[in-house]
Scaffold this active site. Sequence first.
Site, mmCIF file in Angstrom:
data_model
loop_
_atom_site.group_PDB
_atom_site.id
_atom_site.type_symbol
_atom_site.label_atom_id
_atom_site.label_comp_id
_atom_site.label_asym_id
_atom_site.label_seq_id
_atom_site.Cartn_x
_atom_site.Cartn_y
_atom_site.Cartn_z
ATOM 1 N N TRP A 374 21.885 15.189 -8.413
ATOM 2 C CA TRP A 374 23.033 14.639 -9.123
ATOM 3 C C TRP A 374 22.628 13.879 -10.377
ATOM 4 C CZ3 TRP A 374 27.519 16.589 -8.392
ATOM 5 C CH2 TRP A 374 27.879 17.093 -7.148
ATOM 6 N N GLN A 375 21.386 13.445 -10.449
ATOM 7 C CA GLN A 375 20.910 12.745 -11.645
ATOM 8 C C GLN A 375 20.481 13.696 -12.748
ATOM 9 O OE1 GLN A 375 17.747 10.349 -10.083
ATOM 10 N NE2 GLN A 375 19.091 8.668 -9.457
ATOM 11 N N ASN A 376 20.305 14.978 -12.446
ATOM 12 C CA ASN A 376 19.678 15.868 -13.420
ATOM 13 C C ASN A 376 20.449 17.139 -13.735
ATOM 14 O OD1 ASN A 376 16.711 14.785 -13.943
ATOM 15 N ND2 ASN A 376 17.166 14.436 -11.796
ATOM 16 N N TRP A 377 21.486 17.466 -13.017
ATOM 17 C CA TRP A 377 22.138 18.756 -13.282
ATOM 18 C C TRP A 377 23.212 18.628 -14.362
ATOM 19 C CZ3 TRP A 377 26.570 21.837 -12.733
ATOM 20 C CH2 TRP A 377 27.732 21.169 -12.337
ATOM 21 N N ILE A 379 23.659 16.059 -17.333
ATOM 22 C CA ILE A 379 23.160 14.876 -18.023
ATOM 23 C C ILE A 379 24.261 14.134 -18.786
ATOM 24 C CG2 ILE A 379 21.557 14.061 -19.802
ATOM 25 C CD1 ILE A 379 20.293 14.737 -17.122
ATOM 26 N N PRO A 380 25.201 14.794 -19.489
ATOM 27 C CA PRO A 380 26.251 14.014 -20.166
ATOM 28 C C PRO A 380 27.034 13.108 -19.226
ATOM 29 C CG PRO A 380 26.225 16.258 -21.013
ATOM 30 C CD PRO A 380 25.283 16.235 -19.843
ATOM 31 N N TYR A 390 27.486 2.244 -13.670
ATOM 32 C CA TYR A 390 26.444 1.756 -12.762
ATOM 33 C C TYR A 390 25.853 0.430 -13.247
ATOM 34 C CZ TYR A 390 22.177 1.851 -9.923
ATOM 35 O OH TYR A 390 21.161 1.540 -9.063
ATOM 36 N N HIS A 415 37.011 14.774 -9.116
ATOM 37 C CA HIS A 415 36.965 16.114 -8.527
ATOM 38 C C HIS A 415 38.298 16.455 -7.855
ATOM 39 C CE1 HIS A 415 32.609 16.111 -9.206
ATOM 40 N NE2 HIS A 415 32.610 17.388 -8.873
ATOM 41 N N TYR A 477 47.277 29.401 0.122
ATOM 42 C CA TYR A 477 47.919 30.635 0.605
ATOM 43 C C TYR A 477 49.033 30.312 1.597
ATOM 44 C CZ TYR A 477 48.401 35.137 2.989
ATOM 45 O OH TYR A 477 48.896 36.289 3.547
#
Length: 488
Positions: A374-377, A379-380, A390, A415, A477
């Site tokens: 979660w820290q790297n996928w 970045i923005p 944080y 989300h 559905y």
Amino acid sequence: MGDRGSSRRRRTGSRPSSHGGGGPAAAEEEVRDAAAGPDVGAAGDAPAPAPNKDGDAGVGSGHWELRCHRLQDSLFSSDSGFSNYRGILNWCVVMLILSNARLFLENLIKYGILVDPIQVVSLFLKDPYSWPAPCLVIAANVFAVAAFQVEKRLAVGALTEQAGLLLHVANLATILCFPAAVVLLVESITPVGSLLALMAHTILFLKLFSYRDVNSWCRRARAKAASAGKKASSAAAPHTVSYPDNLTYRDLYYFLFAPTLCYELNFPRSPRIRKRFLLRRILEMLFFTQLQVGLIQQWMVPTIQNSMKPFKDMDYSRIIERLLKLAVPNHLIWLIFFYWLFHSCLNAVAELMQFGDREFYRDWWNSESVTYFWQNWNIPVHKWCIRHFYKPMLRRGSSKWMARTGVFLASAFFHEYLVSVPLRMFRLWAFTGMMAQIPLAWFVGRFFQGNYGNAAVWLSLIIGQPIAVLMYVHDYYVLNYEAPAAEA
């Protein structure tokens, strides 16, 4: 290999006896000779013949090869130090291609060609004379102008900090509430159009939040310098902007279109636009857009449609089988989407705007923990969370655990906001999935390290997303197709 006779000094005469004066030196010499290869004769015989160009000794050249074994481990043993498994990796790639080619052919034989680019238009527009989603995106400019006007008045002292904060909070809340109300009330807007409009407003919310924070920090720094009797350095570097000279529409809209969520007075800029680089990124955008649409129509939609009956009958074995069948195309499309968005699209926008910071992702695929992923996928978003959520929580006295939980809570809210509102149903599956990352991160970090941790992260990505997809599709559905049919 080479000629061992010429590389070592030839010994003449017999070796010293182990009972003689050789001692440890003789023993060490014997060990070295044994490791080096075949030995010379006891009476100073000539060394074994040199191997030929293929690495083998000449056939029939003598019987000098008295020893052909040495102390060594098998290649697959961890003590061997061998690490070149490139051939096995190539084999895995070949097997992956063959297995997916079989699935692709099976899909074509079973369903035929389902790809229809024209059908994609109906996902964005229900009524060709009603365009609510594009109108929502255009209306977002009102909120940007409102934030700019508040900052202009704060800079000259026409508003107090408390009044400015109140106006910003009202503006930011309206950014999220207004499009959600339109989506829920206007029947002509489609789920895909709603999603795009809400994403645009969510990005605007994050950007204007950062815009307000940075300008507030600049005002505090200016007030602190004024109280200390210091003058702000306006000539620190050429071609740089200082507060409040940054409060222009040109500066604001550059930030709104730039591929970042964090505002700065002076962004790093690239010297020129590389036309070849830009053309490659644009071609990638077009190609991967078509590829994603084709995979969704041809592969995912039939799988999802065939998953409804097992869910209705609560056939758990069939549900698991459908889940695993959906995991492969879903994960492949997610990987393509990652490359399309974070490499092709963001780099194309950055190149057009000469935006210099191109770190949109890091090596998340090497993640050995959920936290590292979660820290790297993304970045923005990660930079925004660290800078504006944080660290401010830590400065206000919160613990690291509380601050980290707060970040996941905010992420879970957005989300759910981006999924439930366009679908017009609230099931909290996305919210629950994001909050479940907290115990999952603890579990993986506690019990898995190294390659096992990396495998656990990949497994959570491959299996976790299809579960959420099936949950939402099933509920959608039932709500939109079975319930109206039952009422009729």
